[in-house]
Design a protein around this motif. Structure first.
Motif, short mmCIF file in Angstrom:
data_model
loop_
_atom_site.label_atom_id
_atom_site.label_comp_id
_atom_site.label_asym_id
_atom_site.label_seq_id
_atom_site.Cartn_x
_atom_site.Cartn_y
_atom_site.Cartn_z
N ARG A 1 0.84 -1.21 0.00
CA ARG A 1 0.00 0.00 0.00
C ARG A 1 0.87 1.25 0.00
O ARG A 1 0.63 2.19 -0.77
CB ARG A 1 -0.93 0.00 1.22
CG ARG A 1 -1.83 1.23 1.30
CD ARG A 1 -2.73 1.21 2.52
NE ARG A 1 -3.69 0.12 2.45
CZ ARG A 1 -4.81 0.13 1.73
NH1 ARG A 1 -5.09 1.21 0.99
NH2 ARG A 1 -5.63 -0.89 1.74
N ASP B 1 1.15 4.03 -3.00
CA ASP B 1 0.83 5.44 -2.74
C ASP B 1 2.00 6.35 -3.14
O ASP B 1 1.80 7.40 -3.77
CB ASP B 1 0.51 5.65 -1.26
CG ASP B 1 -0.90 5.20 -0.90
OD1 ASP B 1 -1.72 5.00 -1.82
OD2 ASP B 1 -1.18 5.07 0.31
N ARG C 1 2.44 6.30 -7.03
CA ARG C 1 1.38 7.05 -7.70
C ARG C 1 1.52 8.55 -7.48
O ARG C 1 1.09 9.35 -8.33
CB ARG C 1 0.01 6.54 -7.23
CG ARG C 1 -1.17 7.16 -7.93
CD ARG C 1 -1.03 7.14 -9.45
NE ARG C 1 -1.60 5.96 -10.09
CZ ARG C 1 -1.38 5.62 -11.35
NH1 ARG C 1 -0.56 6.35 -12.10
NH2 ARG C 1 -1.93 4.55 -11.87
N TRP D 1 -8.21 -3.60 -3.05
CA TRP D 1 -7.44 -2.50 -2.45
C TRP D 1 -6.56 -1.84 -3.50
O TRP D 1 -6.44 -0.62 -3.55
CB TRP D 1 -6.58 -3.02 -1.29
CG TRP D 1 -7.38 -3.54 -0.13
CD1 TRP D 1 -8.67 -3.23 0.19
CD2 TRP D 1 -6.93 -4.47 0.86
NE1 TRP D 1 -9.06 -3.91 1.32
CE2 TRP D 1 -8.01 -4.68 1.76
CE3 TRP D 1 -5.74 -5.14 1.09
CZ2 TRP D 1 -7.92 -5.53 2.86
CZ3 TRP D 1 -5.65 -5.99 2.19
CH2 TRP D 1 -6.71 -6.18 3.06
N GLN E 1 -6.44 2.03 -5.03
CA GLN E 1 -5.21 2.82 -5.08
C GLN E 1 -4.81 3.18 -6.51
O GLN E 1 -3.69 3.60 -6.75
CB GLN E 1 -4.07 2.07 -4.40
CG GLN E 1 -4.24 1.96 -2.89
CD GLN E 1 -3.01 1.35 -2.25
OE1 GLN E 1 -2.92 0.15 -2.07
NE2 GLN E 1 -2.04 2.21 -1.92
#
Length: 340
Positions: free
Chosen positions: A196, A200, A203, A235, A239
């Motif tokens: 995750r 993040d 991106r 998930w 994202q």
């Protein structure tokens, strides 16, 4: 028109067809991780052959995160120039190009300390890794972000995050290799936490198509299955991951019954369960088989690996067999007898 040869678009980037060259380590760099002449020949050849998207091999975001000392690297700005040249040559010959950002974790074979979520070696012959501290994790997440910045500077069209085949991110995702009791271990949400954070951070600096390669089945009791990965795929979709490249295995030693298309059902499960585009991989060699996969909506893209080592012009072979019209390189028109 065969669906295999229909264009496919993600975030404004259009691939000429649904044929992807999967990332495969070439072990052809020097210890500095820089592009060599081999890479400048190998990748553009598949572009000339008609592949829609070419993904450059697992490229280390940290020197200690390489599978071998001869892997490509992207941990230093000095790597950008060589990678840019590969990008230029591939794009000049009609294909889009991506790069797989990777960290080998406990499967790294380089000298020195290697790292993993837990201090468990892959097998009896492997080196025991050092369990990562929170600071180690933060540094590695930053390394993925920095790698994405360099990939953007080099001109890549696609970034793929390697979270499969028993390498670092896969080691965190699977309960077989992640025995942590802190925020990065235990529940599925905790085991997903590092991925995750990587997504993040990537991106935040990357606007283009973003893929993740996963190992959708561990083939071992207590390990991950494709059904388990549906939740994580949801998930990833939240994202803004654009496509999941669905492979399997290699997080722990396991017996795998491999046959043509053996991993395609995993792609289908993820695609339908999470409503996200997927890529199918695994001993896909026949054009009819590849066409069946995309026509029956089992995947959006077909990733070929060893078959493209044997035949860089496989798309031409497939076009002839499927009676599809594709554009031949002007230099090859006299030899490519295609349907009209």
């Amino acid at each position: 028109m065969a669906k295999l040869f229909e264009p496919f678009t993600l975030r404004g980037v259009t691939f000429n067809n649904r044929i992807v060259m999967a990332p495969m380590c070439m072990y052809s760099s020097n210890d500095d991780g820089k592009v060599q002449d081999w890479h400048k020949i190998h990748y553009p050849t598949r572009a000339i052959g008609g592949v829609g998207l070419i993904i450059v091999e697992a490229t280390g975001v940290q020197p200690e995160g390489r599978i071998s000392a001869r892997d490509l690297g992207i941990w230093d700005d000095n790597h950008i120039e060589g990678l840019s040249e590969v990008v230029r040559l591939v794009k000049a010959n009609g294909a889009k190009i991506g790069i797989q950002l990777a960290h080998a974790g406990r499967k790294a074979t380089v000298d020195g300390t290697i790292y993993a979520p837990s201090a468990i070696p892959f097998d009896a012959k492997s080196k025991t890794p050092t369990e990562m501290t929170i600071d180690d994790i933060k540094t590695t997440v930053q390394a993925f972000k920095d790698g994405a910045i360099r990939a953007k500077k080099a001109g890549f069209d696609v970034i793929e995050i390697h979270a499969a085949h028993g390498y670092l991110l896969n080691e965190f995702l699977s309960p077989l290799s992640n025995k942590r009791t802190d925020a990065y271990g235990g529940s599925a949400e905790n085991r997903y936490r590092i991925l995750r954070e990587v997504l993040d951070e990537v991106r935040a600096v990357w606007e283009g198509p973003l893929f993740v390669r996963i190992s959708a089945h561990d083939y071992t009791e207590g390990g991950m299955t494709a059904e388990d990965y549906v939740e994580m795929a949801e998930w990833m979709k939240e994202q803004t991951v654009d496509l999941i490249d669905v492979s399997s295995g290699a997080v722990v030693p396991a017996k795998i019954d491999a046959y043509p298309g053996y991993q395609v059902p995993f792609s289908e499960t993820i695609k339908q369960g999470a409503s996200i585009p997927t890529g199918a991989v695994g001993l896909i060699t026949s054009p009819l088989h590849a066409e069946e996969i995309v026509k029956n909506d089992r995947a959006d893209l077909v990733f070929l690996a060893r078959e493209l080592l044997r035949n860089p012009y496989w798309p031409y072979t497939a076009a002839v067999e499927l009676k599809a019209t594709i554009e031949a390189p002007v230099q090859y028109e006299r030899g490519w007898h295609l349907p009209r």
